[in-house]
Design a protein around this motif. Structure first.
Motif, PDB file in Angstrom:
ATOM      1  N   TYR A  68      13.742  34.392  26.611  1.00 38.90           N
ATOM      2  CA  TYR A  68      13.738  35.696  27.263  1.00 38.90           C
ATOM      3  C   TYR A  68      14.862  36.549  26.693  1.00 38.90           C
ATOM      4  CZ  TYR A  68      11.120  32.745  30.465  1.00 38.90           C
ATOM      5  OH  TYR A  68      10.211  31.855  30.996  1.00 38.90           O
ATOM      6  N   GLY A  69      14.573  37.809  26.392  1.00 35.36           N
ATOM      7  CA  GLY A  69      15.644  38.620  25.841  1.00 35.36           C
ATOM      8  C   GLY A  69      15.295  40.066  25.610  1.00 35.36           C
ATOM      9  N   VAL A  70      16.279  40.781  25.049  1.00 30.40           N
ATOM     10  CA  VAL A  70      16.139  42.169  24.606  1.00 30.40           C
ATOM     11  C   VAL A  70      16.552  42.199  23.140  1.00 30.40           C
ATOM     12  CG1 VAL A  70      16.963  44.540  24.902  1.00 30.40           C
ATOM     13  CG2 VAL A  70      16.623  43.076  26.913  1.00 30.40           C
ATOM     14  N   VAL A  71      15.751  42.828  22.305  1.00 34.55           N
ATOM     15  CA  VAL A  71      16.022  42.884  20.865  1.00 34.55           C
ATOM     16  C   VAL A  71      17.271  43.720  20.604  1.00 34.55           C
ATOM     17  CG1 VAL A  71      15.142  43.704  18.643  1.00 34.55           C
ATOM     18  CG2 VAL A  71      13.591  42.593  20.271  1.00 34.55           C
ATOM     19  N   GLY A  72      18.115  43.235  19.695  1.00 34.37           N
ATOM     20  CA  GLY A  72      19.315  43.986  19.327  1.00 34.37           C
ATOM     21  C   GLY A  72      19.651  43.767  17.861  1.00 34.37           C
ATOM     22  N   ASP A  73      20.477  44.639  17.334  1.00 31.79           N
ATOM     23  CA  ASP A  73      20.807  44.625  15.911  1.00 31.79           C
ATOM     24  C   ASP A  73      21.391  43.289  15.460  1.00 31.79           C
ATOM     25  OD1 ASP A  73      23.456  45.373  13.954  1.00 31.79           O
ATOM     26  OD2 ASP A  73      21.500  46.126  13.299  1.00 31.79           O
ATOM     27  N   ILE A 108       7.135  28.931  20.214  1.00 29.13           N
ATOM     28  CA  ILE A 108       7.960  29.503  21.273  1.00 29.13           C
ATOM     29  C   ILE A 108       7.565  30.960  21.465  1.00 29.13           C
ATOM     30  CG2 ILE A 108      10.300  30.138  21.989  1.00 29.13           C
ATOM     31  CD1 ILE A 108      11.367  27.748  20.489  1.00 29.13           C
ATOM     32  N   GLN A 109       7.282  31.320  22.703  1.00 35.67           N
ATOM     33  CA  GLN A 109       6.915  32.702  23.016  1.00 35.67           C
ATOM     34  C   GLN A 109       8.181  33.503  23.314  1.00 35.67           C
ATOM     35  OE1 GLN A 109       4.557  33.157  26.566  1.00 35.67           O
ATOM     36  NE2 GLN A 109       3.852  35.222  26.030  1.00 35.67           N
ATOM     37  N   TYR A 110       8.299  34.652  22.674  1.00 34.05           N
ATOM     38  CA  TYR A 110       9.423  35.542  22.972  1.00 34.05           C
ATOM     39  C   TYR A 110       8.981  36.520  24.048  1.00 34.05           C
ATOM     40  CZ  TYR A 110      13.160  38.967  22.509  1.00 34.05           C
ATOM     41  OH  TYR A 110      14.212  39.821  22.772  1.00 34.05           O
ATOM     42  N   ILE A 111       9.672  36.515  25.191  1.00 31.65           N
ATOM     43  CA  ILE A 111       9.360  37.401  26.304  1.00 31.65           C
ATOM     44  C   ILE A 111      10.368  38.542  26.288  1.00 31.65           C
ATOM     45  CG2 ILE A 111       9.078  37.610  28.797  1.00 31.65           C
ATOM     46  CD1 ILE A 111       7.023  35.770  27.523  1.00 31.65           C
ATOM     47  N   ALA A 112       9.890  39.719  25.891  1.00 30.03           N
ATOM     48  CA  ALA A 112      10.756  40.897  25.792  1.00 30.03           C
ATOM     49  C   ALA A 112      10.852  41.576  27.153  1.00 30.03           C
ATOM     50  CB  ALA A 112      10.205  41.870  24.757  1.00 30.03           C
ATOM     51  N   LYS A 124      13.222  44.252  29.966  1.00 22.76           N
ATOM     52  CA  LYS A 124      13.816  45.583  29.913  1.00 22.76           C
ATOM     53  C   LYS A 124      15.339  45.577  30.020  1.00 22.76           C
ATOM     54  CE  LYS A 124       9.836  47.592  29.572  1.00 22.76           C
ATOM     55  NZ  LYS A 124       9.438  48.197  28.281  1.00 22.76           N
ATOM     56  N   HIS A 125      15.906  44.512  30.564  1.00 23.97           N
ATOM     57  CA  HIS A 125      17.359  44.437  30.735  1.00 23.97           C
ATOM     58  C   HIS A 125      17.784  42.989  30.582  1.00 23.97           C
ATOM     59  CE1 HIS A 125      21.334  44.808  32.666  1.00 23.97           C
ATOM     60  NE2 HIS A 125      21.242  46.096  32.403  1.00 23.97           N
ATOM     61  N   GLU A 126      18.921  42.796  29.937  1.00 20.92           N
ATOM     62  CA  GLU A 126      19.357  41.429  29.647  1.00 20.92           C
ATOM     63  C   GLU A 126      19.609  40.602  30.903  1.00 20.92           C
ATOM     64  OE1 GLU A 126      20.636  43.969  26.094  1.00 20.92           O
ATOM     65  OE2 GLU A 126      20.710  44.151  28.289  1.00 20.92           O
ATOM     66  N   SER A 127      20.004  41.238  32.008  1.00 20.54           N
ATOM     67  CA  SER A 127      20.200  40.452  33.233  1.00 20.54           C
ATOM     68  C   SER A 127      18.890  39.811  33.667  1.00 20.54           C
ATOM     69  CB  SER A 127      20.761  41.322  34.362  1.00 20.54           C
ATOM     70  OG  SER A 127      19.854  42.349  34.721  1.00 20.54           O
ATOM     71  N   THR A 128      17.779  40.530  33.473  1.00 14.07           N
ATOM     72  CA  THR A 128      16.466  39.959  33.785  1.00 14.07           C
ATOM     73  C   THR A 128      16.189  38.745  32.911  1.00 14.07           C
ATOM     74  OG1 THR A 128      15.564  42.074  34.542  1.00 14.07           O
ATOM     75  CG2 THR A 128      13.976  40.411  33.837  1.00 14.07           C
ATOM     76  N   ALA A 129      16.547  38.839  31.628  1.00 12.85           N
ATOM     77  CA  ALA A 129      16.348  37.707  30.719  1.00 12.85           C
ATOM     78  C   ALA A 129      17.086  36.473  31.212  1.00 12.85           C
ATOM     79  CB  ALA A 129      16.822  38.082  29.310  1.00 12.85           C
ATOM     80  N   ALA A 130      18.325  36.656  31.654  1.00 14.31           N
ATOM     81  CA  ALA A 130      19.109  35.518  32.134  1.00 14.31           C
ATOM     82  C   ALA A 130      18.594  35.005  33.481  1.00 14.31           C
ATOM     83  CB  ALA A 130      20.583  35.909  32.234  1.00 14.31           C
ATOM     84  N   PHE A 131      18.163  35.933  34.355  1.00 10.31           N
ATOM     85  CA  PHE A 131      17.539  35.509  35.611  1.00 10.31           C
ATOM     86  C   PHE A 131      16.321  34.635  35.324  1.00 10.31           C
ATOM     87  CE2 PHE A 131      19.020  39.570  37.966  1.00 10.31           C
ATOM     88  CZ  PHE A 131      20.143  38.933  38.453  1.00 10.31           C
ATOM     89  N   MET A 132      15.515  35.052  34.349  1.00 10.55           N
ATOM     90  CA  MET A 132      14.287  34.317  34.040  1.00 10.55           C
ATOM     91  C   MET A 132      14.602  32.948  33.453  1.00 10.55           C
ATOM     92  SD  MET A 132      11.794  37.443  32.757  1.00 10.55           S
ATOM     93  CE  MET A 132      10.231  36.542  32.863  1.00 10.55           C
ATOM     94  N   THR A 156      21.929  40.717  22.185  1.00  5.71           N
ATOM     95  CA  THR A 156      22.794  41.130  21.099  1.00  5.71           C
ATOM     96  C   THR A 156      24.255  41.015  21.514  1.00  5.71           C
ATOM     97  OG1 THR A 156      23.120  42.853  19.415  1.00  5.71           O
ATOM     98  CG2 THR A 156      22.859  43.591  21.706  1.00  5.71           C
ATOM     99  N   MET A 157      25.155  41.367  20.638  1.00  2.00           N
ATOM    100  CA  MET A 157      26.582  41.258  20.897  1.00  2.00           C
ATOM    101  C   MET A 157      27.042  42.326  21.891  1.00  2.00           C
ATOM    102  SD  MET A 157      27.901  42.844  17.263  1.00  2.00           S
ATOM    103  CE  MET A 157      29.644  42.825  17.664  1.00  2.00           C
ATOM    104  N   GLY A 158      28.259  42.226  22.360  1.00  2.00           N
ATOM    105  CA  GLY A 158      28.876  43.250  23.181  1.00  2.00           C
ATOM    106  C   GLY A 158      28.149  43.513  24.480  1.00  2.00           C
ATOM    107  N   PRO A 159      27.585  44.723  24.669  1.00  2.00           N
ATOM    108  CA  PRO A 159      26.941  45.054  25.937  1.00  2.00           C
ATOM    109  C   PRO A 159      25.756  44.150  26.261  1.00  2.00           C
ATOM    110  CG  PRO A 159      26.507  46.743  24.277  1.00  2.00           C
ATOM    111  CD  PRO A 159      27.576  45.869  23.738  1.00  2.00           C
ATOM    112  N   GLY A 160      25.020  43.691  25.245  1.00  2.43           N
ATOM    113  CA  GLY A 160      23.905  42.791  25.496  1.00  2.43           C
ATOM    114  C   GLY A 160      24.385  41.486  26.092  1.00  2.43           C
TER     115      GLY A 160
END
Length: 538
Positions: A25-30, A45-49, A51-59, A76-80
């Motif tokens: 689970y994640g959000v694409v970043g540079d 492995i399925q990549y589940i895109a 809308k927000h990284e907190s959702t990715a971690a919750f999932m 991604t780094m920093g804010p991600g």
């Protein structure tokens, strides 16, 4: 043209697949372009895109809780990476095996003023038992192996940061499976458990407190309760383990539990904790002797005054305890008191669940849910007023419950419901959320649409942060900020490709919920909910 060398990212994906990972689970970043490229080139492995990284971690956390396997999220780094922290906090607090993989600045920029750079090992340190920066392609397999072994072996969070350039470098090494561990039965005997049975035989007023760790031993606990003459209380994690009709089940204790059980529990003289690390402050017996069974001995220190800890699986311990108690002379007076408490609460529960009026009383909403959801449904609870009313009123059958236990974060319900449908597509999945919690993750309604996840989200819409309002009132303080400015949830859901249903009265709840549950699409049910002060707010 020769075969292209495998990149570090491609090797990582192959290794994760060998660990049994089905989704990331994640959000694409540079900084994670190399990993995204590797995921796009394969189908294991399925990549589940999201809308927000907190959702990715919750999932990732919810998947680990639901399946017991390794949940994986990426950013991604920093804010991600920073946005992952709330979901990683949930996994940390509830001991869910989660691996977070974050991009990092290129190797020649680490430690500089490079944009978005932060020391991610320091950032993750409150939550991650193991956190490493992958500094060399040669260490890829070793670092992944250590992360997975740590997370799965200790049920904790691990984290790997990978510099952007390292993802794309040629890889060395071959993926390998984690060692298969054959867990033989623990060496328990009647003799080794003699101290436990000696304590249990002193009981005149015994109680059992069961949690999620007792999933496989419900029948054995019922046998033990019958023999020992004990009432069974459950933590929220134990909701759904026992059918409500089971003779000795007194429901929950603490906020949202059986209010009549609190005084009974305080009078207990011996308490057996089976698969539960939760201890309801303010409701506990002051002089009871406590026996706790758990696989991980460090759980015995969670503010529970345990006299005897038994380190092992509950299912391996209980048969010996039951056998040793054969012929025990239980207190029929205590048994009758337990049964009276059960009956008293059942009558009150039925009355509360039948409360009439509009906006709808929250107890009436939960009653409508327990009448309509499938017996083996998966319930995903957000944190808030909806949690305590569900715990108080819902009469469980065999449903399983996903929730944020110790971290207690708002926004968990929708992500957990999506995970449940991805991991168990054959199950009916229902999220029970408050309007405040849902608004923290509203954008991810589109994630359910994107992946065609037929879940039902029931919104208790009281236009307030009701739990916080109750607590402010209980402390006789002035309130500000607890009123919500809500959107039209139906229009919003429909704009996201969902089917929307709005309750217009309390009498139509069951038919409306059945319609939503039988719709072959993501559905949202908006219920105007009365602002009711929760009875046991402190």
């Amino acid at each position: 043209m020769g075969k292209t060398e495998q990149t570090v990212a491609e090797l990582m994906v192959e290794q994760l697949s060998m660990f049994g990972v089905k989704r990331i689970y994640g959000v694409v970043g540079d900084a994670t372009i190399g990993l995204i490229d590797a995921l796009a080139k394969q189908e294991k492995i399925q990549y589940i895109a999201v809308k927000h990284e907190s959702t990715a971690a919750f999932m990732a956390s919810a998947e680990a809780k639901l399946t017991g396997g390794l949940g994986v999220c990426t950013a991604t780094m920093g804010p991600g990476a920073a946005n992952l922290l709330n979901g990683l906090g949930d996994a940390y607090a509830d001991r869910a095996p989660v691996l977070a993989i974050t991009g990092q600045a290129p190797t020649d920029k680490i430690g500089t003023e490079y944009q978005q750079y932060v020391d991610q090992q320091e950032l993750m340190s409150p939550f991650a038992t193991y956190s490493a920066n992958l500094a060399s392609p040669d260490a890829t397999i070793a670092v992944l192996q250590k992360a997975a072994r740590t997370s799965l072996g200790q049920r904790v969070v691990s984290h790997i940061s990978v510099p952007k350039d390292i993802f794309l470098k040629p890889a060395t090494g071959k993926p390998r499976a984690l060692p298969e561990v054959i867990e033989g039965p623990a060496v328990f005997t009647k003799e080794s458990l003699k101290k436990a049975t000696e304590i249990m035989k002193t009981a005149k007023r015994p109680m059992i407190l069961a949690g999620s760790g007792a999933t496989s031993v419900t029948e054995e606990l019922e046998k033990l309760a019958e023999l020992w003459g004990a009432g069974i209380l459950v933590s929220l994690g134990g909701k759904g383990l026992f059918d409500e009709s089971s003779k000795y089940i007194l429901q929950g204790i603490g906020e949202g539990g059986n209010p009549h059980a609190a005084e009974l529990f305080k009078q207990a003289d011996v308490v057996l904790l089976a698969g539960s690390t939760w201890w309801p402050e303010g409701y506990v017996p002051t002089n009871a002797r406590i026996i706790q069974i758990d696989r991980q001995f460090d759980k015995f220190v969670k503010d529970i005054p345990t006299e005897l800890g038994i380190s092992g699986k509950t299912e391996e311990v209980l048969p010996f305890l039951t056998e040793s108690l054969q012929g025990f002379s239980r207190s029929e007076d205590w048994v009758n008191r337990c049964l009276e408490v059960k009956e008293k609460w059942a009558a009150q529960n039925e009355k509360e669940g039948s409360t009439e009026g509009f906006p709808v009383h929250p107890a009436r909403i939960i009653r409508a849910l327990d009448r309509t959801v499938a017996a083996d449904a998966i319930l995903a609870l957000d944190t808030g007023d909806n949690t305590v009313w569900t715990n108080r009123i819902f009469r469980q059958k065999e449903q399983s419950v996903l929730f944020s236990g110790y971290w207690r974060t708002m926004g968990f319900g929708l992500p957990a419901a999506m995970v449940a449908k991805l991991a168990k597509p054959e199950k009916q999945v229902v999220a029970i959320v408050g309007d405040g919690g849902l608004q923290m993750v509203l954008a991810d309604l589109l994630t359910a649409t994107r992946y065609k996840l037929n879940i039902t989200v029931v919104v208790l819409n009281n236009e307030s942060l009701q739990m916080e309002r109750d607590k402010i009132q209980a402390e006789n303080k002035k309130e500000i900020g607890v009123d919500l400015t809500n959107p039209d949830f139906i229009k919003l859901a429909e704009a996201c490709g969902w089917q929307g249903f709005r309750a217009e009265s309390d009498t139509e709840l069951e038919s409306l919920l059945e319609q939503a549950l039988n719709t072959n699409a993501p559905t949202l049910v908006d219920i105007s909910t009365a602002q009711v002060f929760f009875p046991e707010t402190e």
